[in-house]
Structure formats: C-alpha cells, structure tokens
Design an enzyme around this catalytic site. Structure first.
Site, mmCIF file in Angstrom:
data_model
loop_
_atom_site.group_PDB
_atom_site.id
_atom_site.type_symbol
_atom_site.label_atom_id
_atom_site.label_comp_id
_atom_site.label_asym_id
_atom_site.label_seq_id
_atom_site.Cartn_x
_atom_site.Cartn_y
_atom_site.Cartn_z
ATOM 1 N N LYS A 211 2.304 -4.532 4.067
ATOM 2 C CA LYS A 211 1.806 -3.165 3.880
ATOM 3 C C LYS A 211 0.340 -3.067 4.310
ATOM 4 C CE LYS A 211 0.842 -4.487 -0.866
ATOM 5 N NZ LYS A 211 1.327 -4.490 -2.255
ATOM 6 N N ARG B 269 3.356 0.839 -13.321
ATOM 7 C CA ARG B 269 3.060 1.603 -12.097
ATOM 8 C C ARG B 269 4.352 2.257 -11.622
ATOM 9 N NH1 ARG B 269 -0.112 -2.369 -8.024
ATOM 10 N NH2 ARG B 269 2.075 -2.877 -7.667
ATOM 11 N N TYR C 188 -31.959 3.410 8.792
ATOM 12 C CA TYR C 188 -32.116 4.616 7.989
ATOM 13 C C TYR C 188 -33.036 4.363 6.800
ATOM 14 C CZ TYR C 188 -28.376 6.984 10.503
ATOM 15 O OH TYR C 188 -27.620 7.591 11.468
ATOM 16 N N MET D 220 -23.243 3.258 10.314
ATOM 17 C CA MET D 220 -21.799 3.409 10.523
ATOM 18 C C MET D 220 -21.279 2.457 11.596
ATOM 19 S SD MET D 220 -19.622 6.823 11.479
ATOM 20 C CE MET D 220 -20.120 7.747 10.051
HETATM 21 C C1 LIG Z 1 1.373 -5.862 -2.595
HETATM 22 C C2 LIG Z 1 2.544 -6.361 -3.318
HETATM 23 C C3 LIG Z 1 2.883 -7.723 -3.252
HETATM 24 C C4 LIG Z 1 1.998 -8.762 -2.610
HETATM 25 O O1 LIG Z 1 1.003 -9.133 -3.535
HETATM 26 P P1 LIG Z 1 -0.151 -10.197 -3.229
HETATM 27 O O2 LIG Z 1 -0.925 -10.258 -4.488
HETATM 28 O O3 LIG Z 1 -0.945 -9.652 -2.098
HETATM 29 O O4 LIG Z 1 0.495 -11.481 -2.881
HETATM 30 C C5 LIG Z 1 4.069 -8.111 -3.833
HETATM 31 N N1 LIG Z 1 4.853 -7.224 -4.479
HETATM 32 C C6 LIG Z 1 4.535 -5.910 -4.598
HETATM 33 C C7 LIG Z 1 5.436 -4.993 -5.351
HETATM 34 C C8 LIG Z 1 3.370 -5.445 -4.038
HETATM 35 O O5 LIG Z 1 3.031 -4.154 -4.186
#
Ligand SMILES: *Cc1c(COP(=O)(O)O)cnc(C)c1O
Length: 349
Positions: free
Chosen positions: A41, A135, A251, A299
C-alpha cells in the site's frame, strides 16, 4: 513524433532490489510454516509499486495488500489480480463492481460490507476481525452472524495493535482471532505484520503480512540481523556560492554567516519528503564528508556548507541520509513516516 528525451533528474531514489528480495525471503523464512505476503500500500511505502512488486513477485511472494481500490491497477500490472487484497474493503456498489471487473479481492470489514458483497454477487473475499485495535473489522461476537457465514472467506485476518511492544495484548489478540477462526470457515489465517513475525511462529498462522521490514524498517530488535537497508537517496548540487560575513541563507535568514563561506544549493526539499525538521543541525554526505545544512529547508532546495568539500561543483551528487530507523528517531518521525513521506518527484529520479 517521438517523445522528447526525458532529461536526467537532479534527484534520485535507488531501491536496492537485492536487499528488498532478501528481506522478503528472510521474513518468509522467519514466518516458519506460514508464507509471507507483502503490504504494498501507499506505493510500496513510498518506494514505488512498479519497482518493488516485480521484485517481491520474483522472490516468491503471492499475496499483495493495498488499502485503496485506486492502488489496484498498478499492482495487477505485475501480478495476477486474485493475489491482490484491498484492506479498506467495499464501501459502495461501485467498489464491488470494480472488484469483480478486475478480479482483486476485498477484505470485508463489517456486517454491512459483508451484506453489500453478497447482494452484489458474492464470491471469494477476505475477512478482517477486530481483536482490539478498533479500526476496521467485524467484532468476534459477530462471527456467528448469518451475513458472515454466507461469505466465502479465503484469508481470515486480524491486525496487532502493539506488535512492536512486549505486551500481553499480543497474546490476547491471537487468542481472539483463534476463537473467531473456530466459527468462521476460511482457507487461510493471518495475523502478523512485520513486528508480529518477530513475535514467533505462533503468530505466523498461514500467511504473514510484512510491510515496513521489507523496505528496511526494523520495528523490533529481533529483526535487526535479518533486515537490510533498501533505500538510497541522492540529490545533486544545483549551484555553488561564496557568501560573506553577515549574509543570511534561506527563508527568514535563520542562518547568518560569520565568516566567508562556500555553500552548495542542493536539489531536495520538503516537497520530496525532506521535511523541515531535517534542516539545521543535520548534514548531507559526500564520500564520508558531512556537509552541514544551513538555514531552513525550502520546498525544492536545501543549502549546505561546503567547507569540508570545497572541490564540489554544480552537478555533483550528495547522499541524503535516509536511514529510516536512525533518522526516524532524530526527527521525531516513525520509520513508516520516513518512507511514506518520500515525494513523487524523488521516486521518478
Ligand atoms: C499496513 C498493514 C500491514 C503491514 O504492517 P507493517 O507494520 O508495515 O509490517 C499488515 N496488515 C495490515 C492490515 C496493514 O494495514
């Protein structure tokens, strides 16, 4: 007409593909009888899906986790769609239609999502059970619900809240997932993220979901000897200058020279993820020589003191320290943030 040549960038991110593959293999081995998947992700934690996913696939990874449906297309350019799991699940009929059109699988997170998935046609999905992080996910007490028993669950998963800590909560969460697994039919069980893998094989279940550690993050000391750094960031000097006592840099002139100085203006700034708290007090590196940062990070630029490297010219490359574990501590950021703040311009370099 052919596209004009893309000129060389003054900013580059190099992913050590060998280290990335080695980290996946190490985490797969540490997962024992379980197989490691990969969290990719947020554009593979900022390092680029197009770079990382083929490496992970070739190393042997067969399950890839993203958060959003918008992240799927880039991943399935490299791997079969059914290997991609979307952690946010389905919020609308449009999500369900997209899932079925491309063949990626949602992680169902609630009774409502379960019902939506079924009424739009059902089929294989994954299921998240919340065991304490509060969550996403159904409650363990909802495991008996008819909307859940109707699902065809491949991976039944939960997520650890404090896997990077030594706490009784880890065992408690594992037990709750085990309890849900007795009620909910599933093909594979999954609990551990990177830190969870270090908790031992009893947390590995059938498939683990490392993210951070693949990319060089060390969330628990037990992983330190197994994980190699993956990221290297370099930026070029755009211009050198000679400044006089009393002149300011950047700056608000927060740095003022008290002697004649040679400075270099470097092509990296906070838009690239080099956040402003990494300014004064930190340094960029040229062949082992530390070049202190002067004034505020802009930036697109930062200015360094070239006293230690007066030979450097425009076009010369400096290494931007990006040890995600150390730098994270220095800057009050987590290793996760050190990776995910990496800016889009930098990735292309
Ligand atoms: C992001 C995520 C992971 C990976 O976690 P890390 O701590 O980066 O290894 C695994 N499972 C879920 C549900 C996540 O959201």
């Amino acid at each position: 007409m052919p596209d004009p040549l893309y000129p060389p960038s003054s900013l580059r991110l190099t992913v050590d593909r060998g280290a990335l593959a080695a980290n996946w293999r190490a985490l797969d081995a540490l997962s024992g009888a379980a197989k490691a998947g990969a969290a990719v992700k947020a554009d593979a934690y900022g390092l680029g899906v197009d770079v990382c996913v083929p490496v992970l696939r070739d190393a042997g990874c067969e399950t890839f986790f993203v958060a959003h449906w918008s992240e799927v297309a880039e991943v399935i350019a490299h791997v079969p769609a059914h290997q991609v799991a979307v952690l946010h699940g389905v919020l609308s009929e449009a999500d369900c239609a997209y899932a079925r059109a491309v063949g990626a699988l949602p992680v169902i997170n609630s009774l409502q999502q379960a019902e939506l998935w079924q009424t739009t046609g059902g089929g294989t999905c994954h299921l998240m059970v919340d065991t304490g992080i509060n969550r996403l996910g159904i409650a363990v007490s909802e495991a008996n619900d008819a909307r859940i028993s109707a699902l065809e669950v491949d991976i039944l998963m939960s997520h650890l809240a404090s896997a990077d800590e030594r706490t009784a909560m880890n065992r408690m969460q594992a037990e709750l997932l085990e309890e849900a697994a007795q009620t909910i039919a599933h093909k594979r069980l999954s609990l551990a993220n990177s830190a969870g893998i270090a908790l031992g094989e009893s947390y590995a279940c059938d498939i683990t979901r490392p993210g951070l550690a693949l990319y060089g993050g060390v969330p628990r000391a037990e992983l330190a000897d197994h994980i190699r750094p993956v990221v290297r960031i370099e930026a070029a000097i755009l211009q050198t200058r000679d400044i006089s006592p009393g002149e300011g840099v950047g700056y608000n002139a927060t740095f003022i020279a008290n002697t004649h100085m040679r400075t270099g203006t470097v092509s990296i700034g906070y838009a690239d993820g080099f956040l402003r708290q990494r300014g004064q007090g930190n340094a960029l590196i040229h062949e082992g020589r530390a070049l202190p940062i002067l004034g505020k990070v802009s930036m697109d630029m930062v200015v360094v003191d070239l006293a230690e490297a007066p030979d450097l010219r425009a076009g010369d490359w400096l290494t931007v320290p990006w040890d995600i574990n150390d730098a994270a501590q220095q800057n009050g950021l987590s290793a996760y943030e050190m990776l995910t703040v990496i800016g889009g311009r930098l990735r292309r370099g």
